[in-house]
Enzyme design. Structure first.
Site, PDB file in Angstrom:
ATOM      1  N   ARG A  69      -4.170  -2.639 -10.179  1.00 13.37           N
ATOM      2  CA  ARG A  69      -5.046  -3.238 -11.560  1.00 13.37           C
ATOM      3  C   ARG A  69      -4.502  -2.919 -12.907  1.00 13.37           C
ATOM      4  O   ARG A  69      -4.401  -3.363 -13.923  1.00 13.37           O
ATOM      5  CB  ARG A  69      -6.638  -2.687 -11.485  1.00 13.37           C
ATOM      6  N   GLY A 102      -5.293   0.635  -5.264  1.00 15.91           N
ATOM      7  CA  GLY A 102      -5.861  -0.197  -6.151  1.00 15.91           C
ATOM      8  C   GLY A 102      -5.813   0.165  -7.677  1.00 15.91           C
ATOM      9  O   GLY A 102      -5.624  -0.877  -8.504  1.00 15.91           O
ATOM     10  N   ARG A 103      -6.205   1.227  -8.164  1.00 13.65           N
ATOM     11  CA  ARG A 103      -5.957   1.401  -9.558  1.00 13.65           C
ATOM     12  C   ARG A 103      -4.657   1.340 -10.385  1.00 13.65           C
ATOM     13  O   ARG A 103      -4.434   0.785 -11.294  1.00 13.65           O
ATOM     14  CB  ARG A 103      -6.425   2.980 -10.066  1.00 13.65           C
ATOM     15  N   HIS A 122       0.749  -1.435   0.038  1.00 16.33           N
ATOM     16  CA  HIS A 122      -0.006  -0.034  -0.060  1.00 16.33           C
ATOM     17  C   HIS A 122       0.693   1.230   0.082  1.00 16.33           C
ATOM     18  O   HIS A 122       0.821   2.135   0.818  1.00 16.33           O
ATOM     19  CB  HIS A 122      -1.104  -0.091   1.136  1.00 16.33           C
TER      20      HIS A 122
END
Length: 351
Positions: free
Chosen positions: A208, A204-205, A197
């Site tokens: 992905r 998250g983006r 993190h």
């Protein structure tokens, strides 16, 4: 401790359910060359649709939504000259990050790339992107009653640069060694990056977007044509549950990666299955009306709209869809409720 510290112990024995998914994934990969040779126009259309869907879906997972569809399309296409809200700015930022990766000039994978993507993601906002977090953070879930509960504790701000550098180097080493399935290595990279993190926002983006690029880099190009982010958005609860299950014990090297990898490989296998469905009618040489008929009778949801068929069959016009539906209705195979764009169609059981 990162997942790549002891790969042979961690993923040396692959569960049978995941073996099956990997078989589907590799079979799908083997068909990609055929699609590129025989269906170049269809793949171009699918790639455009997947790009738009990925930008919107990955942003929506994080609550970044532009409700006006026409306005969202304008932003995703890059035609918007001004961005009025934070959501519009972040939608444009994810478009910039994804488009940078799609240029295929980002290799080799390194820490600088991770930081650059974050800089692009927040490039239209007042937030300064492109730097790791400078304060410790925790990841929380909000329960239906509004209560916040801790999901997991990421790596400290002080340790973050080291952990990201180490993750990148170990991933590159593991990929070059070719001892483990590359899709599993990409999945583990995403798991570790999410657990580290490294940023105050946008983790998250970034994970992905990199997942798309890394899969394509090792030869699994389905994410060009089928939006992986859309699949994640459809099953967001399962996605977060798998992530939570595989973060327990991560700091001590005692975590179980298989809940996350099971969800990851199932999503990837489903993407290949969807790509096979999208190309099946075109490969069979049937007319566009035949493609609509096959989709409605065999693949569509029992209740659907014309827009759903349009999205599933790129290159097929609305008049063609309506003609095919009219024929199916005359045969008693579908019925319609309403008129115009709001009309809902229902597939009837065949006796």
């Amino acid at each position: 401790m990162e997942s790549f510290a002891d790969l042979d112990r961690l993923i040396g024995a692959v569960p049978f359910a995941i073996v099956n998914d990997l078989r589907t994934i590799d079979t799908g990969r083997g068909s990609e060359a055929l699609y590129r040779d025989k269906l170049p126009q269809l793949l171009t259309s699918l790639a455009h649709r997947a790009r738009v869907a990925s930008i919107e879906a990955s942003s929506a997972i994080e609550g970044v939504v532009v409700d006006d569809r026409a306005r969202a399309a304008e932003i995703v296409s890059g035609r918007a000259t001004t961005l009025h809200t934070r959501s519009e700015q972040e939608l444009a930022g994810y478009r910039a990050a994804l488009d940078y990766l799609y240029q295929e000039q980002w290799q080799p994978m390194n820490t600088g790339l991770v930081l650059h993507l974050h800089r692009l993601l927040f490039g239209y906002t007042a937030v300064s992107g492109g730097a790791f977090k400078d304060t410790d953070n925790i990841v929380v879930d909000r329960l239906p009653d509004g209560t916040r509960v801790k999901r997991f504790t990421p790596v400290s701000a002080r340790q973050t640069p080291h952990h990201v550098d180490e993750l990148v180097q170990r991933y590159r080493t593991a990929t070059a060694a070719n001892r483990h399935h590359p899709a599993l290595l990409v999945g583990l990279f995403a798991l570790d990056l999410l657990t580290i993190h490294p940023f105050p926002d946008g983790n998250g983006r970034i994970a992905r977007a990199l997942t798309n690029a890394l899969l394509q880099d090792v030869g699994y190009e389905v994410t060009r044509y089928v939006s992986l982010e859309t699949s994640v958005a459809r099953s967001a609860d399962a996605y977060y549950a798998a992530l939570l299950a595989s973060t327990h014990g991560w700091h001590d090297g005692a975590h179980d990666p298989w809940p996350w990898l099971r969800d990851f490989t199932r999503t990837l296998a489903s993407s290949y299955e969807e790509l096979a469905t999208l190309t099946s009618s075109a490969r069979s040489g049937g007319s566009k009306q035949d493609r609509v008929r096959t989709h409605v009778l065999e693949h569509a949801a029992s209740t659907f709209k014309i827009s759903d068929v349009r999205a599933a069959l790129p290159g097929v016009s609305d008049p063609t869809i309506r003609l095919a539906l009219a024929q199916l209705r005359a045969e008693g195979l579908v019925e319609v409720d309403g008129a115009g764009r709001s009309a809902t169609w229902k597939r009837l059981s065949r006796s």
